[in-house]
Design an enzyme around this catalytic site. Sequence first.
Site, mmCIF file in Angstrom:
data_model
loop_
_atom_site.group_PDB
_atom_site.id
_atom_site.type_symbol
_atom_site.label_atom_id
_atom_site.label_comp_id
_atom_site.label_asym_id
_atom_site.label_seq_id
_atom_site.Cartn_x
_atom_site.Cartn_y
_atom_site.Cartn_z
ATOM 1 N N ARG A 128 0.865 -1.188 0.000
ATOM 2 C CA ARG A 128 0.000 0.000 0.000
ATOM 3 C C ARG A 128 0.898 1.233 0.000
ATOM 4 N NH1 ARG A 128 -4.940 -2.293 1.526
ATOM 5 N NH2 ARG A 128 -5.864 -1.822 -0.441
ATOM 6 N N GLN A 133 0.505 2.358 -6.209
ATOM 7 C CA GLN A 133 -0.922 2.695 -6.258
ATOM 8 C C GLN A 133 -1.581 2.328 -7.593
ATOM 9 O OE1 GLN A 133 -1.251 6.732 -4.927
ATOM 10 N NE2 GLN A 133 -2.832 6.201 -3.444
ATOM 11 N N ASP A 136 -2.639 -1.362 -7.711
ATOM 12 C CA ASP A 136 -3.344 -1.884 -6.540
ATOM 13 C C ASP A 136 -4.747 -2.380 -6.916
ATOM 14 O OD1 ASP A 136 -4.507 -2.386 -4.125
ATOM 15 O OD2 ASP A 136 -4.076 -0.439 -3.244
ATOM 16 N N SER A 139 -7.616 -2.337 -4.186
ATOM 17 C CA SER A 139 -8.312 -1.058 -4.040
ATOM 18 C C SER A 139 -9.298 -0.848 -5.175
ATOM 19 C CB SER A 139 -7.310 0.101 -4.011
ATOM 20 O OG SER A 139 -6.598 0.082 -2.805
ATOM 21 N N TYR A 235 -3.168 -1.582 7.452
ATOM 22 C CA TYR A 235 -4.313 -2.468 7.695
ATOM 23 C C TYR A 235 -4.682 -2.452 9.171
ATOM 24 C CZ TYR A 235 -3.858 -4.597 3.069
ATOM 25 O OH TYR A 235 -3.830 -4.811 1.720
HETATM 26 N N1 LIG Z 1 -1.543 3.098 -1.876
HETATM 27 C C1 LIG Z 1 -1.962 3.375 -0.676
HETATM 28 O O1 LIG Z 1 -1.397 4.155 0.049
HETATM 29 C C2 LIG Z 1 -3.198 2.686 -0.171
HETATM 30 C C3 LIG Z 1 -3.927 1.886 -1.039
HETATM 31 C C4 LIG Z 1 -5.071 1.216 -0.560
HETATM 32 C C5 LIG Z 1 -5.434 1.371 0.772
HETATM 33 N N2 LIG Z 1 -4.719 2.153 1.576
HETATM 34 C C6 LIG Z 1 -5.086 2.292 2.992
HETATM 35 O O2 LIG Z 1 -4.972 1.029 3.605
HETATM 36 C C7 LIG Z 1 -5.926 0.929 4.642
HETATM 37 C C8 LIG Z 1 -6.734 -0.356 4.497
HETATM 38 O O3 LIG Z 1 -7.638 -0.220 3.417
HETATM 39 P P1 LIG Z 1 -8.467 -1.472 2.885
HETATM 40 O O4 LIG Z 1 -9.648 -0.957 2.169
HETATM 41 O O5 LIG Z 1 -7.592 -2.398 2.168
HETATM 42 O O6 LIG Z 1 -8.933 -2.121 4.240
HETATM 43 P P2 LIG Z 1 -9.473 -3.583 4.484
HETATM 44 O O7 LIG Z 1 -10.303 -4.015 3.320
HETATM 45 O O8 LIG Z 1 -8.359 -4.431 4.951
HETATM 46 O O9 LIG Z 1 -10.426 -3.317 5.738
HETATM 47 C C9 LIG Z 1 -11.577 -2.514 5.631
HETATM 48 C C10 LIG Z 1 -11.668 -1.597 6.824
HETATM 49 O O10 LIG Z 1 -12.199 -2.306 7.944
HETATM 50 C C11 LIG Z 1 -11.677 -1.709 9.100
HETATM 51 N N3 LIG Z 1 -11.889 -2.585 10.268
HETATM 52 C C12 LIG Z 1 -11.306 -3.755 10.594
HETATM 53 N N4 LIG Z 1 -11.812 -4.232 11.749
HETATM 54 C C13 LIG Z 1 -12.738 -3.333 12.178
HETATM 55 C C14 LIG Z 1 -13.590 -3.251 13.298
HETATM 56 N N5 LIG Z 1 -13.594 -4.184 14.258
HETATM 57 N N6 LIG Z 1 -14.409 -2.174 13.401
HETATM 58 C C15 LIG Z 1 -14.404 -1.210 12.473
HETATM 59 N N7 LIG Z 1 -13.628 -1.228 11.373
HETATM 60 C C16 LIG Z 1 -12.788 -2.280 11.241
HETATM 61 C C17 LIG Z 1 -10.243 -1.470 8.722
HETATM 62 O O11 LIG Z 1 -9.644 -0.514 9.576
HETATM 63 C C18 LIG Z 1 -10.360 -0.973 7.285
HETATM 64 O O12 LIG Z 1 -10.468 0.428 7.216
HETATM 65 C C19 LIG Z 1 -6.744 2.196 4.547
HETATM 66 O O13 LIG Z 1 -6.181 3.116 5.428
HETATM 67 C C20 LIG Z 1 -6.527 2.679 3.164
HETATM 68 O O14 LIG Z 1 -6.734 4.076 3.019
HETATM 69 C C21 LIG Z 1 -3.589 2.807 1.156
#
Ligand SMILES: NC(=O)c1ccc[n+]([C@@H]2O[C@H](COP(=O)([O-])OP(=O)(O)OC[C@H]3O[C@@H](n4cnc5c(N)ncnc54)[C@H](O)[C@@H]3O)[C@@H](O)[C@H]2O)c1
Length: 395
Positions: A128, A133, A136, A139, A235
């Site tokens: 990430r 990006q 990805d 995403s 994560y």
């Molecule tokens: N290139 C990048 O920089 C990049 C790319 C994609 C995602 N991200 C970041 O990575 C992080 C993870 O994204 P994702 O969509 O893959 O997440 P994910 O699909 O792994 O999880 C979905 C969401 O569920 C939340 N979650 C887990 N357990 C929970 C609980 N008990 N109660 C409430 N919420 C809970 C997580 O915090 C997450 O936000 C985010 O901060 C996202 O912005 C960064």
Amino acid sequence: MIVGVPRESFPGERRVALVPAVIPSLTKAGFEVAVETGAGAEAGYPDREYTAKGARILPERAEVFRAADVVVQVLCYGSNDKTGKDDLPLLRRDQTLIGFLRPLGSLETINEIAGRGVTSFSVELMPRTTRAQSMDALSSMATICGYKAVVTAADTLPRIFPMLTTAAGTITPGRVLVIGAGVAGLQAIATARRLGAVASAYDLRPAAKEQVLSLGGRFVELPLETRDAEDASGYAKAQDESFYQRQRELLARVVAESDVVITAAVIPGKKPPALVTREMVAGMASGSVIVDLAAERGGNCELTRGGEKIVEHGVTIIGWFNLASTVPYHASQMYARNIGAFLLHLAKDGKLHVSRDDDIVRETLLTHRGELVNARVREFFSLPAPEAQSTGGER
Ligand SMILES: NC(=O)c1ccc[n+]([C@@H]2O[C@H](COP(=O)([O-])OP(=O)(O)OC[C@H]3O[C@@H](n4cnc5c(N)ncnc54)[C@H](O)[C@@H]3O)[C@@H](O)[C@H]2O)c1
């Protein structure tokens, strides 16, 4: 270097790994593209559009695998647990495979893939980082799922989303709650807002608050200790059962006040936490809708039935799998751009380079020369760390 695009074989899968628009950039970098006939048809990309961009259409699946130096798929064996195994005998040692491989799923399956000698890259393991990006795919698919979850909920709800002031009276806006504000959850908030709903969201990662607010959503603050909620990759970290218990108690009131609940709270490699209980469902108004985006891995709602739409206590609970496949045109377009960018990242002088000095290569490389080589996956399955790895080298 020939890139092979087989037709997706998972039952009901409508996406395709490469779309015609991506082909010219690959051709420019020295790739040729061979597509199984009809591979893009269900996504809205007929064979003739591939041919027009310079791809070759092959009539047989086995021919595509035979011709390809690199096979690109959406659901490879691993994530395709229904028909994926049929592809195993078609893979070979001097070949590269790229796609969703479900690396934290079954060790036996990964070992079978490794056993074919194929160099496989799992897109789920993409770091990430800003640099990665454009590659990805998780995403991209989460974006589509978040959108479709809201559209599905709006279509099911016996109410409309926007506030209306009409001669026939005033209609109050729909209330949408998103639990888990990752990529899918944030897109759900944005879509719900565009449809005129009042959207609120909760996530255990404090960093999510700002993102929710920036989309015009309200952030649900729960008095819970969440300091250690995020790992180095961004994560969420798994919490203990007493935390989830407290979370459920605090969420109950917010859930009861919502017309729609979209749950998208997951932890990589773990069963999703059960955050919406039977009692909480019973506390919702009749006609309310829950769309459980975590259904495929067990669900965030206690009553979710994987792959089904059910009604309990007057509340419709949708636990459909693979929502991204129901928007196949744009899901494929986004996926193809991710895969195209990844291929261009790997390519140098018309060859693929597996340089493990590069974090994108190192973190996505799953199997190589007969071995499961990925450090994160080995650690997940409690296997000893991979042996000292050679750097550089072309395939
Ligand atoms: N290139 C990048 O920089 C990049 C790319 C994609 C995602 N991200 C970041 O990575 C992080 C993870 O994204 P994702 O969509 O893959 O997440 P994910 O699909 O792994 O999880 C979905 C969401 O569920 C939340 N979650 C887990 N357990 C929970 C609980 N008990 N109660 C409430 N919420 C809970 C997580 O915090 C997450 O936000 C985010 O901060 C996202 O912005 C960064």
